[in-house]
Every structure is written in structure tokens, then in C-alpha cells.
Design a protein around this motif. Sequence first.
Motif, PDB file in Angstrom:
ATOM      1  N   CYS A   1     -10.548   1.854   3.896  1.00  0.00           N
ATOM      2  CA  CYS A   1      -9.442   1.605   2.965  1.00  0.00           C
ATOM      3  C   CYS A   1      -8.092   1.809   3.653  1.00  0.00           C
ATOM      4  O   CYS A   1      -7.139   1.068   3.396  1.00  0.00           O
TER       5      CYS A   1
ATOM      6  N   LEU B   1     -15.705   5.005   4.138  1.00  0.00           N
ATOM      7  CA  LEU B   1     -14.995   4.265   3.090  1.00  0.00           C
ATOM      8  C   LEU B   1     -13.508   4.601   3.108  1.00  0.00           C
ATOM      9  O   LEU B   1     -12.659   3.708   3.000  1.00  0.00           O
ATOM     10  N   GLN B   2     -13.183   5.876   3.270  1.00  0.00           N
ATOM     11  CA  GLN B   2     -11.788   6.284   3.335  1.00  0.00           C
ATOM     12  C   GLN B   2     -11.093   5.637   4.525  1.00  0.00           C
ATOM     13  O   GLN B   2      -9.961   5.127   4.422  1.00  0.00           O
TER      14      GLN B   2
ATOM     15  N   GLN C   1      -8.503  -8.137  -1.226  1.00  0.00           N
ATOM     16  CA  GLN C   1      -7.712  -7.248  -2.075  1.00  0.00           C
ATOM     17  C   GLN C   1      -8.526  -6.774  -3.274  1.00  0.00           C
ATOM     18  O   GLN C   1      -8.437  -5.610  -3.674  1.00  0.00           O
TER      19      GLN C   1
ATOM     20  N   TRP D   1     -11.812  -6.323  -3.483  1.00  0.00           N
ATOM     21  CA  TRP D   1     -12.746  -5.285  -3.075  1.00  0.00           C
ATOM     22  C   TRP D   1     -12.002  -3.993  -2.733  1.00  0.00           C
ATOM     23  O   TRP D   1     -12.474  -2.888  -3.038  1.00  0.00           O
ATOM     24  N   TYR D   2     -10.844  -4.122  -2.121  1.00  0.00           N
ATOM     25  CA  TYR D   2     -10.054  -2.950  -1.756  1.00  0.00           C
ATOM     26  C   TYR D   2      -9.671  -2.144  -2.997  1.00  0.00           C
ATOM     27  O   TYR D   2      -9.773  -0.910  -3.009  1.00  0.00           O
TER      28      TYR D   2
ATOM     29  N   ALA E   1     -12.675  -0.286  -4.198  1.00  0.00           N
ATOM     30  CA  ALA E   1     -12.954   0.855  -3.333  1.00  0.00           C
ATOM     31  C   ALA E   1     -11.967   1.993  -3.578  1.00  0.00           C
ATOM     32  O   ALA E   1     -12.349   3.172  -3.578  1.00  0.00           O
ATOM     33  N   LEU E   2     -10.701   1.658  -3.796  1.00  0.00           N
ATOM     34  CA  LEU E   2      -9.715   2.695  -4.102  1.00  0.00           C
ATOM     35  C   LEU E   2     -10.049   3.419  -5.398  1.00  0.00           C
ATOM     36  O   LEU E   2      -9.907   4.645  -5.507  1.00  0.00           O
TER      37      LEU E   2
ATOM     38  N   PRO F   1       0.828  -1.206   0.000  1.00  0.00           N
ATOM     39  CA  PRO F   1       0.000   0.000   0.000  1.00  0.00           C
ATOM     40  C   PRO F   1       0.858   1.249   0.000  1.00  0.00           C
ATOM     41  O   PRO F   1       1.777   1.380   0.808  1.00  0.00           O
TER      42      PRO F   1
ATOM     43  N   ILE G   1      -7.525  -1.295   5.759  1.00  0.00           N
ATOM     44  CA  ILE G   1      -7.173  -2.452   4.923  1.00  0.00           C
ATOM     45  C   ILE G   1      -5.727  -2.328   4.448  1.00  0.00           C
ATOM     46  O   ILE G   1      -4.976  -3.314   4.441  1.00  0.00           O
ATOM     47  N   ALA G   2      -5.324  -1.116   4.064  1.00  0.00           N
ATOM     48  CA  ALA G   2      -3.951  -0.910   3.607  1.00  0.00           C
ATOM     49  C   ALA G   2      -2.960  -1.264   4.699  1.00  0.00           C
ATOM     50  O   ALA G   2      -1.959  -1.962   4.470  1.00  0.00           O
TER      51      ALA G   2
END
Length: 783
Positions: free
Chosen positions: A461, A457-458, A482, A484-485, A488-489, A42, A464-465
Motif C-alpha cells: 500500500c 500488505l502495508q 486504485q 484495490w488500493y 486494501a486500505l 495519498p 502504491i501510494a
Amino acid sequence: MTATAPSLVPEPDADAPLGAVAVRALCEFAARSGDLDLRFSPSPTGAEGIAGHSTVTARRGEGYQREVPLASHWQGLRVQGRADGWDPAARRLEEIKTHRGDAHLIGPAVQALHWAQARVYGWMLCEQLGLAQITLALIYFNIDTGVETPLVQTHDAAALQAHFADLCQRYSGWARQEQAHRRARDAWLQTLPFAFARFRAGQRDLAAAVYRCHKAGQPLMAQAPTGIGKTVATLFGALRAMPAGAHDKLFYLTARTTGRQLALDALAHLSAGAGPAAAPLRVIERVARDKACEHPDKACHGDACPLARGFYDRLPAAREAAVRVPHLDQAALRETALAHQICPYHLGQEMLPAADVAVGDYNHFFDLGAHWHGLAVAQGWRVALLIDEAHNLIERARGMYSAALEPADFQLLRPLAPPALHKAFERLHRPWNALARQLAGAHTVLPGLPADFMAALQALCGEIADHLATHPADGLGDSPLQRWYFDALQFLRVSETFGDHALCDLTPSLRPRPPRTRVAQPVLSLRCLVPAPLLASRWEAAPAATLFSATLSPMDYVADMLGLPATTRRLDVPAPFAPDQLAVRVAPAISTRWSHRQASLTPIAEVLARQYREAPGNYLAFFSSFDYLEQALDRLRQRHPDVPTWAQTRGMSEPDRNAFIARFQPDGQGIGFAVLGGAFGEGIDLPGQRLIGAFVATLGLPQVGPVNEQLRQRLQARFGRGHDYTYLFPGLQKVVQAAGRVIRTEHDHGTVWLLDDRYTRAEVRRLLPAWWPPAVTECPPSV
């Protein structure tokens, strides 16, 4: 085997100055070693990186110097750049790198590249200040935690000078070779002959307009009829203009694979004019990563893929071999890469700076974060563009700057997510449920971005990163987390471009609701309606851009939607075809409107059968959808089973598409059924008896619906022509493209049937090609 030609690499001039190179470019060329490693790591965005640098330097004491400009010379090469920070009291130079996750997980190959940059800056500062020794600090700054991880080394100036000289030595040989190639290329292009004995009618005018505009660095919109050879004409004009306009690169951008191949063939014809020695013109074809990957079942790093292992160690030899291959199409690039046991896709990435002409899809230059555009800006290239079938760029650009989040994917992932992420998933789940309460019917437009949802959402993310940085196994392969991530990004990146050119809306999900899900969460979409403001930076990076197509009318519409500069020149090349080559017939008693389609099936079948019997041969019949196509095909087969037919199908594979086209032989007979605007509506060439007629059973208008009605309202407010810009102009462009399959050369003859009563209207007739003869109105046979 791929042919190689030593003459492609001219003898360099050892005394000529080499010009300038940035520190980063020098190190990326000469200091990388080891494996290619694209394991998930990330990283901050560009804006976050800039903010992180500012945070670090703001912590330093009085007298600390930021963004220190430095330069040094080595045997005619100027190396230049800006050091991140210099503390004169401590004699400490800092190279700052922002990151996410654990700094100790940054791989040795990446660290080695960062240290190479720090050492080059270290030598340049020692040289500038007369220092015998200097302290170098590589600062890794975690933008989420604010923690700095410093790695410190002390170096003597002599050792740094030796390191600098070694990098320059490795780079200079390549740079001199490239310099000699550029001289030979420009000299050859100045006298480049046309590829054929004579120009077709209209070709010379098109080539000359491209030459003049590219030489002057001016955009051009060129409408030219199908069949005159637009591809070779535009390439010829652009190539001849490269020396005059001092262009480094020519990017030929296409919407379809067929267009890419036509460009490669045209470039081969133009290069053939060099005679026995190969032309000093380097051409590279770029395809999507999934089409170039040799090991799709393996992760892209040295521990998993043999072609990533030792990639940078074998790259120099592969690069030297690749520049001796004049046309690096997909096959030649693969052969060269595999001969050196490295990844073909990433060898193509490395060879782009050495190419004179790159051929690839629109997205390489126009997409968010497009690689070609990013390189052009970073390297300061003077780029020229040729944009094939440019009418397609409007819809493609809309797609590039749009995104959607599907709730079913999120709901399926929630119970599977690592425990450390459960709270963050719940924090997004709640505002998504709240959005469900705002959904009214099938479509709801939001007044702007939903703030609570975007904040959650931010945050998710970010978590997750951090998790994937410390638990890389959770991101291996194509893991749901990954995948879905990344979606989302992309949504977050698109949201950063949101404005009055776009729409934020809610629609019901068409996917089944996952078990134990109480609330039917909506799909949240960001739709780019008018791509014009988002393409401004692309036109700035490539002012010499030619957009060409057989259907760029009305040009005001295309210019408005794409945001072309006011300085854009316009050219409408007259068709070389005579009206008696084409018969245009209209069936005014047929309506293909949605409510009339069932009633239209039998009359359409009768028109197709009668025309086929009057003039047996190959025909294409176009319909607005697969449903309509299948119903019309069934009706024709019921009433006239003797008429040979074949049809486009949903999700057609490339071999099936090729088989569909192969049915159109000069001695063949039958009717191929296709969807208007699909794979067979443009970009295919069926001259002579391969195709003698077409039926268009639609006006091509986009379907009326909530989204298109929102588009109509926005375009009405912006341009005052909402209905035309949303429905009429895009629809008729597809019709003219499809009908353009019939007359391809000055010797072709054929018939086009326009099967809808609206073709009798003056506002529709005005949008048909000017060279077409007056349409003959005919009633279908009695049924």
C-alpha cells in the motif's frame, strides 16, 4: 422552486461577543478559493501525521519551541490555536504538513490554505512578541522518505495584521448571523408546540423521557410499539431539550431510506407550528455521494467537472442562499447548489456546521472515520442523537468494522500492475499462498493477524501510494489499481481495531480462479463480532443519545452488544392496542427447519389459502430466504391458482419496491411474499385495510455455520448467553418487526400466523409482545 424565507436569518447583534474560533476553522471558512479538487492524493493517517510532526521538531536545535499556544482578538472574536514550531533565534515560525509523494504536486489551492494558516499564526506571534517582521516556513514532510521540503517567506507584521483582519471580517458576518440564529432557534424551541392536536397513547411518555434524558445528557433505550408515532415523539422531546441541554446539533440516524423520509416529514410537521413565519430550525438531509453526484462519469476536480470548477469561489453565495432554505432535503440542496453551479453533495458537506438537525444513515456517525463524528469532535459540538430502529445498529456496526480481501481481485490485478510495483505485488503474493496452506475445509480461524501478510500488505500500500502520487494518471476514474488500493486500505484500517471482539479467518473464494493461478488463495476476513468496544468513543461524543425501536428486547442484549454506558436509562412504552385487535395463531404441526422445508410447503400453502378465503384482503407472508419463498409461492400457485400473489425478488430496484408496496390498496386482495428481515419486514406503514394479516414461516434464526458458531462461543464467554445472543434474540426481533406491520393504529384489526412448532415453546413465547393475546394453536387443514 424551493421556498426561501428572509425571516430564517435574524438580525445579528453587532455588539455581542462572537466567542472563539480555531485558526484552522477560520481559514477553511474564509481563505479557500478556486476549484474543488479530489484527485487521488495519498495522505498519511492521523497517527502518521502526529509522528511526522514529532520527527521534524525533534531535528530542531536547542531553544526550539513546539506547539506554541497563540491567540488574538478582533472585534469580539477570539482566534486561537497552536503553532507547530517557533525558532526564536532565527525568528522563524514553522507550519508543518505531512504528505506522501512529490511535494511539488501539492495543488496551489491546498498550498494557499496552508499559507493562510501560517500567516495567521505569524500575526499572532508578532502581536504577542511585538515583532515588526517574521519569517514563515511551510514545511512539507514526506513521511516515507523523511525528506523536508521547506517553502519560506518573510512578512511584515502590518501585512500579516491586514491579512488576519480580512479573514476575520469575512468570518465575522457569518458568525454573527449564526449567533443570532442560535438565539432565535433556542427561544422558539423552548415554546415548541406538539405537531398534532393530541398525543397518541404512549407518545407523551416517550417524548417526556427523551426530553429528560437529553436535558441531563444521559443515554436512553426506548422500546415502543409500532404505530404510536415514535419518530415525531422522539424528535419533539429532543428538540425541546436542545436549549436546556445546550446542544449544538441533533443527528437523526436511520438504517433505511424510508426512515429518513419519515423523519423529514415529522420535522416538517413540527416546524409548521411556527405559523406564517418559517420556523428558525435548519434541517439538512445527507445521502451517499453516488446518489447526489450530478456527473458520475466525471472525476471530482475542476479540470473534469464543471461543478467542481471554481467551487470555493461560488461557495459563499451558495452558502448564504442555503441558510435561507429551512429544510435542505436532497431536492432542495440540489436546486440551491445548481443555481450557483456547484456540487450538491459538497455543498451539503459545507452546510452541516450551519444545520440544527441532520438526517442521514447510521454510517455518518458510527462508521470508521465517520464524517459527522469527526466534525463533532474537531469542532467541540455538543451533539444529541436519535437512533431510529436501533435494533439494526448491531448488525450494521459489525459490518462497519469488518473487512475482507478477495484473492481473485488481487490475482487479476497482478499482471496489470505498473512494472514499478511488480516486486511489491510478489511480496504479498507469497504470504497469501502460505495462508492457503493453513485453510482447513470451509473455514479456518487464525489465532491472530497473520504478521507476514500484514507487513507485505502495508508495504504494498505504501508503494502504491507513492506510485499514484507521482503517476496520477494510473489512478484516474475507477481504475482497478486504485479500487484495490482503497479496499486494501480499508482492510488495514480495520486491522488497527483488531482485538478479542473480532475474528480473523480464512474461507475459500467463491470466485473463479484467474487463469495461470496455481494456488487457490483464500479470502482473508476480519469480522467484528461484538461492536461494543468500538462504539465507546461514539457514546462519549454524544452522551445524549436515544435508541428507539419496537424491538429492543431483551434490553440487556442490545446494551451489551452496543456497549452502552451503565448510566443508560430504559423505557418500555405499553402498547395502546387491545388484545382483541389481533388474532395470533400458531401451526404446531409445521416445522420450517432446513431439513423439514420440503415437507412444510404444502401445509403452509393450505394455511395461506384457508386464511385468505376466510377473510379476503391484503396479507404479507414472510420466509427465511428467497429459495424458501420461491418454493412456497410455487406450491401455493399450483394448489390455489385463484389466490392473487406478488413477490419480492432478489436485487429489487427502488421502483420495483415501490410497486410492491403499491399493491396494498384498501380495496385490494392478495398475498405479498417477502423475505424476513428484508425491505418489507420493517419500516413500511400499511394501516387499516391496506394490510389485515401476516404469515411468518420461520423463527428468523440466523443460519448455523462456522462463523455464527464462533460468534456463539465468543458471546458465551463474554455474556454467558451465547445461543440466545447469536440466534434466538436476533431472530425473534425480526419476527416481531414483521408481525408489527399488521396493527398500526388503535382502529386496526388483523391476524398473525406463526408457522413453526417452536412458537409453542415458553422461551419463545416470552419474547413476543406482552400485549398480544394468547396464541391459538391450530393444525393446518388436511392435505
